[in-house]
Design a protein around this motif. Structure first.
Motif, short mmCIF file in Angstrom:
data_model
loop_
_atom_site.label_atom_id
_atom_site.label_comp_id
_atom_site.label_asym_id
_atom_site.label_seq_id
_atom_site.Cartn_x
_atom_site.Cartn_y
_atom_site.Cartn_z
N HIS A 66 0.88 -1.22 -0.28
CA HIS A 66 -0.02 -0.20 0.02
C HIS A 66 0.70 1.37 0.15
O HIS A 66 2.03 1.30 0.57
N LEU A 67 0.31 2.35 -0.50
CA LEU A 67 0.82 3.47 -0.51
C LEU A 67 -0.05 4.47 -0.01
O LEU A 67 -1.07 4.95 -0.40
N SER A 68 0.41 5.21 1.19
CA SER A 68 -0.26 6.35 1.60
C SER A 68 -0.03 7.67 1.67
O SER A 68 1.45 7.72 1.96
N PHE A 69 -0.55 8.62 1.22
CA PHE A 69 -0.18 10.00 1.38
C PHE A 69 -0.87 11.01 1.59
O PHE A 69 -2.36 10.80 1.86
N GLY A 70 -0.67 12.29 2.45
CA GLY A 70 -1.41 13.27 2.72
C GLY A 70 -1.88 14.16 1.61
O GLY A 70 -1.30 14.20 0.80
N SER A 71 -3.10 14.55 1.79
CA SER A 71 -3.39 15.43 0.78
C SER A 71 -4.42 16.53 1.24
O SER A 71 -5.17 16.33 2.40
N GLU A 72 -4.40 17.69 0.49
CA GLU A 72 -5.29 18.76 1.20
C GLU A 72 -6.82 18.49 0.55
O GLU A 72 -7.71 18.59 1.47
N SER A 73 -7.11 17.66 -0.35
CA SER A 73 -8.47 17.39 -0.79
C SER A 73 -9.00 16.01 -0.16
O SER A 73 -10.07 16.35 0.32
N GLY A 74 -8.14 15.14 0.28
CA GLY A 74 -8.71 14.14 0.80
C GLY A 74 -9.51 13.02 0.12
O GLY A 74 -10.08 12.18 0.48
N ASP A 75 -9.78 13.51 -1.37
CA ASP A 75 -10.64 12.59 -2.34
C ASP A 75 -9.82 11.89 -3.16
O ASP A 75 -9.17 12.43 -4.23
N ILE A 76 -9.29 10.53 -3.02
CA ILE A 76 -8.71 9.73 -3.97
C ILE A 76 -9.11 9.62 -5.14
O ILE A 76 -8.18 9.56 -6.02
N ALA A 77 -10.71 9.44 -5.23
CA ALA A 77 -11.39 9.18 -6.43
C ALA A 77 -11.02 10.36 -7.65
O ALA A 77 -10.56 10.44 -8.60
N GLU A 78 -11.08 11.77 -6.92
CA GLU A 78 -10.84 12.84 -7.89
C GLU A 78 -9.39 12.84 -8.25
O GLU A 78 -9.07 13.15 -9.43
N LEU A 79 -8.42 12.59 -7.28
CA LEU A 79 -6.98 12.67 -7.60
C LEU A 79 -6.66 11.71 -8.63
O LEU A 79 -5.46 11.79 -9.73
N GLU A 80 -7.15 10.51 -8.47
CA GLU A 80 -6.98 9.37 -9.67
C GLU A 80 -7.53 9.76 -11.00
O GLU A 80 -6.75 9.49 -12.04
N GLU A 81 -8.68 10.39 -10.93
CA GLU A 81 -9.01 11.01 -12.21
C GLU A 81 -8.28 11.91 -12.97
O GLU A 81 -7.97 11.81 -14.17
N ILE A 82 -7.76 12.98 -12.17
CA ILE A 82 -6.79 13.71 -12.61
C ILE A 82 -5.34 13.24 -13.09
O ILE A 82 -4.86 13.38 -14.36
N ALA A 83 -5.04 12.18 -12.36
CA ALA A 83 -3.89 11.46 -12.88
C ALA A 83 -3.89 10.56 -13.98
O ALA A 83 -3.22 10.69 -14.86
#
Length: 257
Positions: free
Chosen positions: A101-118
């Protein structure tokens, strides 16, 4: 090989503060991890700054605060942009062969949104890169140029956050091949906030804590005890002398090049 879920975390820990401790503990809970591996910057961190403590002391603090293993991210990755830093850190963790697993901090806290952008940045990498080049020549910084280029292609999509942790999180996701990602929403101060913004807060930014140290302020409530013991010997005078020594080295190199 280790059994169970093994958690990977990328960090600079410059210095290790309460927010880092929260992120590590929360990530372990959410993944039921039986082990934690931290990929950490060495003596020099992003933006070319020398770390406030050397890599051995920072790795020791990380281990005493819950990590089982600390591995060093190559310095050429640490001194490069977010994309190279993120790829270098993720590839290092994946190369170990047992991190799950990889865990990171984020300001958004929304993994789905970040994955879509990526995913969109990957699919349209060539076109967006060309647009970034044009915007950069017009004077925009790389993060601002990428955000503008992304919005040019996806006007109805989510904007790419200008916040440092979101930017890094997107790069981690783009580099992943097999690790299960999760993100923990950042609490408290923003990445570049000073401690004066909320002096009584539990969570302060690393940059704010470093500045507080340089100002000779008490930071004992801002970092775990394991970290404070290492930082307590750093006086504002000693930090000023160190900065002046670095400047003299850089000045010498410029004059002799």
């Amino acid at each position: 090989m280790p059994d169970g879920n093994i958690l990977g975390i990328v960090g600079e820990y410059n210095p290790f503060h309460n927010g880092h401790a929260y992120h590590l503990e929360e990530s372990v809970k959410r993944t039921s991890a039986t082990g934690v591996v931290c990929a950490m910057s060495g003596d020099f961190v992003q933006r070319g700054e020398a770390a406030i403590l050397n890599k051995w002391k920072r790795a020791g603090i990380a281990v005493r605060c819950g990590a089982d293993l600390v591995v060093e991210i190559p310095v050429f990755c640490c001194l490069a942009n977010a994309g190279i830093y993120g790829r270098g850190a993720v590839k290092l963790l994946e190369s170990l062969g047992f991190v799950t697993h990889l865990s990171f901090g984020s300001e958004s806290g929304d993994i789905a949104e970040l994955e879509e952008i990526a995913d969109r940045l990957d699919r349209y990498d060539e076109e967006i890169s060309r647009r970034i080049s044009v915007l950069s020549r017009q004077g925009l910084s790389w993060p601002a140029a990428r955000d503008r280029a992304y919005r040019d292609f996806f006007p109805d999509g989510s904007n790419i956050s200008s916040s440092s942790n979101d930017i890094l999180g997107i790069e981690y996701l783009r580099a992943l091949h097999g690790l299960t990602p999760l993100t923990i929403k950042r609490k408290g101060a923003g990445y570049n906030d000073s401690v004066d913004k909320d002096p009584g807060a539990v969570f302060h930014s690393a940059s704010g804590i470093r500045q507080a140290l340089c100002d000779g302020r008490d930071i004992s409530s801002m970092v775990p005890e394991e970290c404070f013991r290492e930082l307590s010997g750093l006086t504002s005078d000693a930090l000023e002398i160190r900065a002046e020594r670095y400047f003299q080295l850089v000045r010498y190199r410029i004059l002799t090049s």
